[in-house]
Design an enzyme around this catalytic site. Structure first.
Site, PDB file in Angstrom:
ATOM      1  N   ASP A   1      28.349 -15.527 -26.374  1.00 20.44           N
ATOM      2  CA  ASP A   1      27.940 -16.711 -25.612  1.00 20.44           C
ATOM      3  C   ASP A   1      26.582 -16.528 -24.944  1.00 20.44           C
ATOM      4  O   ASP A   1      25.987 -17.497 -24.478  1.00 20.44           O
ATOM      5  CB  ASP A   1      29.013 -17.006 -24.549  1.00 20.44           C
TER       6      ASP A   1
ATOM      7  N   SER B   1      25.557 -24.994 -21.284  1.00 17.25           N
ATOM      8  CA  SER B   1      26.434 -25.044 -22.451  1.00 17.25           C
ATOM      9  C   SER B   1      27.560 -26.052 -22.247  1.00 17.25           C
ATOM     10  O   SER B   1      28.171 -26.120 -21.180  1.00 17.25           O
ATOM     11  CB  SER B   1      27.030 -23.667 -22.724  1.00 17.25           C
TER      12      SER B   1
ATOM     13  N   GLN C   1      27.119 -23.752 -30.937  1.00 22.43           N
ATOM     14  CA  GLN C   1      27.174 -24.222 -29.550  1.00 22.43           C
ATOM     15  C   GLN C   1      26.298 -25.467 -29.386  1.00 22.43           C
ATOM     16  O   GLN C   1      25.261 -25.597 -30.028  1.00 22.43           O
ATOM     17  CB  GLN C   1      26.687 -23.123 -28.609  1.00 22.43           C
TER      18      GLN C   1
END
Length: 303
Positions: free
Chosen positions: A211, A235, A285
């Site tokens: 991430d 995000s 993402q």
């Protein structure tokens, strides 16, 4: 957790994976490490939610996860992970995890487990031709050596401790210039993972690391890719596919690119390779990518 200058302190493996039983299919996790805008680092939520799901599945490794960040998670409040068992079969298991703080959902994750079996094997992905990690300076080293040429946000956000060890390929291309193509590569590892024997815990650690620094590549053609007084990167979701078992104390190359940004959203995808060029995992993402109005504040690239 943040240094006095706002940079992220490196969380221990025990802290990343630390979820404790709190009832039937319910777990409590700590939230000490935060991102540069003061919220719980998204990778911590992904890793702990996946670890909570792992605790409810016998033996099978995780093969994929899809998650959404619903609201900012606060470091000062414990996080409750509520696991729902969606399927248990001979070869597959599926789980849904809801992360809750003070009764409010802040994150949700769906994941799949699969028992390994004989099958077809191929790899069409090719690792970029980059220098080995030993020949690349750490991110902090580069920033500190070029402080006189960098803006305040870059120095504040990247000169201190980070959640993992990072060595960025050609950092001058986006620290000192503006990329025409939204692509960036970096080596990363979690040295503390050497003490972890459980392969499924290693997968959770990869989820944590996957991430970091993924969303920001979508900003590279438009400005310096970190949160600042002019830019907000946050995000919205995170997806990860595991292709092979991993050891996160070893170096991985995360090759990231952004095919599209539009309507205030940036889309990114990544490929995670080991040093031998094997594709270990794939990522995707979407982020909020917003130019801030004068007087607004943001303090660091969130991912």
């Amino acid at each position: 957790m943040a240094d006095a200058d706002g940079s992220m302190m490196r969380a221990s493996v025990e802290e990343i994976l630390g979820v404790e039983p709190a009832g039937a299919d319910c777990f409590i996790g700590g939230a000490r490490d935060v991102n540069h805008i003061g919220h719980v680092f998204g990778g911590r939520l992904v890793a702990q939610a996946l670890m909570s799901a792992v605790r409810t599945v016998e033996a099978m490794p995780p093969t994929s996860l899809h998650s959404y960040f619903l609201a900012p998670a606060l470091a000062s409040v414990p996080i409750e992970y509520r696991v729902t068992r969606l399927r248990d079969s001979r070869r597959f298991a599926n789980r849904q995890v809801l992360a809750v703080q003070d009764g409010q959902p802040v994150f949700t994750l769906a994941c799949q487990f699969h028992a390994p079996e004989d099958g077809f094997i191929h790899q069409a992905a090719t690792m970029p031709d980059v220098p080995p990690p030993e020949d690349v300076p750490t991110l902090q080293q580069f920033v500190r050596e070029h402080e006189d040429r960098l803006n305040f946000a870059a120095i504040r956000n990247f000169s201190g401790a980070l959640p993992m060890e990072m060595r960025v390929i050609a950092p001058e291309a986006y620290f000192l210039d503006r990329l025409e193509r939204p692509v960036r590569d970096f080596w990363f590892r979690l040295p503390g993972a050497a003490a972890v024997d459980d392969p499924r815990a290693q997968a959770c650690l990869l989820a944590y690391g996957s991430d970091y620094w993924l969303a920001g590549v979508s900003a590279t053609p438009h400005g310096f890719p970190t949160n600042s007084a002019e830019l907000l990167i946050s995000s919205l979701d995170h997806a990860l596919w595991f292709h092979r078992p991993v050891r996160c104390d070893q170096w991985f190359l995360h090759h990231t690119e952004s095919p599209s940004a539009t309507d205030g959203l940036g889309f990114t995808r990544g490929q995670i390779f080991d040093r031998d060029g094997r594709l270990m995992a794939s990522t995707a993402q979407e982020c909020l990518l917003r130019r801030l109005r004068p007087g607004s504040q943001a303090s660091g690239e969130t991912k």
